[in-house]
Design a protein around this motif. Structure first.
Motif, PDB file in Angstrom:
ATOM      1  N   GLY A   1       9.124  23.290  -5.380  1.00  0.00           N
ATOM      2  CA  GLY A   1       9.534  22.083  -4.662  1.00  0.00           C
ATOM      3  C   GLY A   1       8.660  21.810  -3.456  1.00  0.00           C
ATOM      4  O   GLY A   1       8.269  20.661  -3.195  1.00  0.00           O
ATOM      5  N   ALA A   2       8.314  22.865  -2.707  1.00  0.00           N
ATOM      6  CA  ALA A   2       7.466  22.700  -1.518  1.00  0.00           C
ATOM      7  C   ALA A   2       6.064  22.244  -1.904  1.00  0.00           C
ATOM      8  O   ALA A   2       5.520  21.318  -1.290  1.00  0.00           O
ATOM      9  CB  ALA A   2       7.405  24.014  -0.742  1.00  0.00           C
ATOM     10  N   VAL A   3       5.489  22.875  -2.909  1.00  0.00           N
ATOM     11  CA  VAL A   3       4.151  22.470  -3.362  1.00  0.00           C
ATOM     12  C   VAL A   3       4.205  21.032  -3.879  1.00  0.00           C
ATOM     13  O   VAL A   3       3.321  20.224  -3.570  1.00  0.00           O
ATOM     14  CB  VAL A   3       3.615  23.442  -4.438  1.00  0.00           C
ATOM     15  CG1 VAL A   3       2.386  22.874  -5.125  1.00  0.00           C
ATOM     16  CG2 VAL A   3       3.311  24.796  -3.821  1.00  0.00           C
ATOM     17  N   GLY A   4       5.228  20.705  -4.624  1.00  0.00           N
ATOM     18  CA  GLY A   4       5.376  19.342  -5.140  1.00  0.00           C
ATOM     19  C   GLY A   4       5.462  18.316  -4.028  1.00  0.00           C
ATOM     20  O   GLY A   4       4.822  17.261  -4.086  1.00  0.00           O
ATOM     21  N   SER A   5       6.228  18.601  -2.996  1.00  0.00           N
ATOM     22  CA  SER A   5       6.359  17.635  -1.900  1.00  0.00           C
ATOM     23  C   SER A   5       5.059  17.516  -1.116  1.00  0.00           C
ATOM     24  O   SER A   5       4.703  16.425  -0.661  1.00  0.00           O
ATOM     25  CB  SER A   5       7.529  17.988  -0.978  1.00  0.00           C
ATOM     26  OG  SER A   5       7.285  19.183  -0.285  1.00  0.00           O
ATOM     27  N   LEU A   6       4.329  18.609  -0.984  1.00  0.00           N
ATOM     28  CA  LEU A   6       3.025  18.532  -0.319  1.00  0.00           C
ATOM     29  C   LEU A   6       2.024  17.738  -1.150  1.00  0.00           C
ATOM     30  O   LEU A   6       1.206  16.997  -0.599  1.00  0.00           O
ATOM     31  CB  LEU A   6       2.495  19.932  -0.016  1.00  0.00           C
ATOM     32  CG  LEU A   6       3.242  20.689   1.075  1.00  0.00           C
ATOM     33  CD1 LEU A   6       2.745  22.121   1.174  1.00  0.00           C
ATOM     34  CD2 LEU A   6       3.133  19.978   2.412  1.00  0.00           C
ATOM     35  N   VAL A   7       2.104  17.872  -2.465  1.00  0.00           N
ATOM     36  CA  VAL A   7       1.245  17.080  -3.347  1.00  0.00           C
ATOM     37  C   VAL A   7       1.587  15.596  -3.210  1.00  0.00           C
ATOM     38  O   VAL A   7       0.698  14.747  -3.104  1.00  0.00           O
ATOM     39  CB  VAL A   7       1.358  17.553  -4.817  1.00  0.00           C
ATOM     40  CG1 VAL A   7       0.737  16.548  -5.778  1.00  0.00           C
ATOM     41  CG2 VAL A   7       0.728  18.928  -4.971  1.00  0.00           C
ATOM     42  N   VAL A   8       2.872  15.273  -3.195  1.00  0.00           N
ATOM     43  CA  VAL A   8       3.298  13.880  -3.019  1.00  0.00           C
ATOM     44  C   VAL A   8       2.753  13.332  -1.704  1.00  0.00           C
ATOM     45  O   VAL A   8       2.205  12.227  -1.650  1.00  0.00           O
ATOM     46  CB  VAL A   8       4.841  13.759  -3.058  1.00  0.00           C
ATOM     47  CG1 VAL A   8       5.313  12.410  -2.548  1.00  0.00           C
ATOM     48  CG2 VAL A   8       5.357  14.002  -4.468  1.00  0.00           C
ATOM     49  N   TYR A   9       2.874  14.113  -0.642  1.00  0.00           N
ATOM     50  CA  TYR A   9       2.374  13.701   0.664  1.00  0.00           C
ATOM     51  C   TYR A   9       0.854  13.506   0.623  1.00  0.00           C
ATOM     52  O   TYR A   9       0.331  12.498   1.100  1.00  0.00           O
ATOM     53  CB  TYR A   9       2.751  14.741   1.718  1.00  0.00           C
ATOM     54  CG  TYR A   9       2.232  14.414   3.088  1.00  0.00           C
ATOM     55  CD1 TYR A   9       2.841  13.435   3.860  1.00  0.00           C
ATOM     56  CD2 TYR A   9       1.133  15.084   3.620  1.00  0.00           C
ATOM     57  CE1 TYR A   9       2.373  13.124   5.124  1.00  0.00           C
ATOM     58  CE2 TYR A   9       0.660  14.780   4.877  1.00  0.00           C
ATOM     59  CZ  TYR A   9       1.275  13.800   5.626  1.00  0.00           C
ATOM     60  OH  TYR A   9       0.807  13.494   6.878  1.00  0.00           O
ATOM     61  N   GLY A  10       0.143  14.450   0.046  1.00  0.00           N
ATOM     62  CA  GLY A  10      -1.311  14.356  -0.037  1.00  0.00           C
ATOM     63  C   GLY A  10      -1.776  13.175  -0.856  1.00  0.00           C
ATOM     64  O   GLY A  10      -2.700  12.450  -0.458  1.00  0.00           O
ATOM     65  N   VAL A  11      -1.131  12.938  -1.979  1.00  0.00           N
ATOM     66  CA  VAL A  11      -1.488  11.792  -2.822  1.00  0.00           C
ATOM     67  C   VAL A  11      -1.227  10.492  -2.081  1.00  0.00           C
ATOM     68  O   VAL A  11      -2.020   9.540  -2.162  1.00  0.00           O
ATOM     69  CB  VAL A  11      -0.724  11.840  -4.166  1.00  0.00           C
ATOM     70  CG1 VAL A  11      -0.829  10.532  -4.924  1.00  0.00           C
ATOM     71  CG2 VAL A  11      -1.234  13.004  -5.004  1.00  0.00           C
ATOM     72  N   SER A  12      -0.154  10.442  -1.305  1.00  0.00           N
ATOM     73  CA  SER A  12       0.143   9.215  -0.562  1.00  0.00           C
ATOM     74  C   SER A  12      -0.927   8.934   0.489  1.00  0.00           C
ATOM     75  O   SER A  12      -1.232   7.779   0.779  1.00  0.00           O
ATOM     76  CB  SER A  12       1.513   9.299   0.106  1.00  0.00           C
ATOM     77  OG  SER A  12       1.478  10.120   1.256  1.00  0.00           O
ATOM     78  N   LEU A  13      -1.508   9.982   1.053  1.00  0.00           N
ATOM     79  CA  LEU A  13      -2.582   9.796   2.041  1.00  0.00           C
ATOM     80  C   LEU A  13      -3.838   9.229   1.391  1.00  0.00           C
ATOM     81  O   LEU A  13      -4.544   8.417   1.980  1.00  0.00           O
ATOM     82  CB  LEU A  13      -2.907  11.116   2.741  1.00  0.00           C
ATOM     83  CG  LEU A  13      -1.843  11.675   3.682  1.00  0.00           C
ATOM     84  CD1 LEU A  13      -2.275  13.039   4.196  1.00  0.00           C
ATOM     85  CD2 LEU A  13      -1.548  10.718   4.810  1.00  0.00           C
ATOM     86  N   VAL A  14      -4.095   9.674   0.168  1.00  0.00           N
ATOM     87  CA  VAL A  14      -5.310   9.223  -0.535  1.00  0.00           C
ATOM     88  C   VAL A  14      -5.132   7.814  -1.099  1.00  0.00           C
ATOM     89  O   VAL A  14      -6.039   6.983  -1.000  1.00  0.00           O
ATOM     90  CB  VAL A  14      -5.652  10.220  -1.664  1.00  0.00           C
ATOM     91  CG1 VAL A  14      -6.787   9.699  -2.528  1.00  0.00           C
ATOM     92  CG2 VAL A  14      -6.001  11.584  -1.084  1.00  0.00           C
TER      93      VAL A  14
END
Length: 125
Positions: free
Chosen positions: A110-123
């Motif tokens: 869940g933590a990795v997934g939420s960080l991926v969501v955050y990172g993708v939103s930045l890009v």
């Protein structure tokens, strides 16, 4: 199918319930992300997707591994003949150790997934 301490404590019917939990939680995660982006909330709030992503991972792992964390916590099992109490203390301890490992694994996903969501939103945004 039979109960195996620390290995298997749910049968096919209970597995399906856990899979539905996972799919439902994944849907909630998608809606959460969409709402946060649509409402223009600060990007850091995307980290809130951790909670439904944890639920999605937990549902999937419980389905795949035929093991219910909640059942382990309260000392029961249901492999198809209805719920029964775990009588042996060693079996109960094995179930609870497995539950801790599954919780940790689900939280990490869940933590990795939420960080991926955050990172993708930045890009992308």
């Amino acid at each position: 199918m039979e109960y195996q301490p620390g290995v298997c404590n749910i049968g096919p019917a209970q597995q399906r319930r856990r899979l539905l939990l996972g799919v439902g939680s994944l849907s909630v995660a998608a809606v959460t992300v969409a709402l946060i982006l649509a409402m223009g909330w600060p990007r850091w709030t995307l980290i809130l997707s951790l909670f439904p992503l944890y639920g999605a991972a937990m549902g999937y792992f419980q389905y795949r591994e035929r093991f219910c964390v909640g059942f382990a916590g309260i000392g029961i099992f249901d492999v198809g003949e209805g719920t029964a109490q775990v009588q042996d203390q060693e079996a109960l301890a094995a179930d609870r150790r497995r539950a801790v490992r599954m919780n940790t694994k689900s939280l990490a996903v869940g933590a990795v997934g939420s960080l991926v969501v955050y990172g993708v939103s930045l890009v992308l945004f």
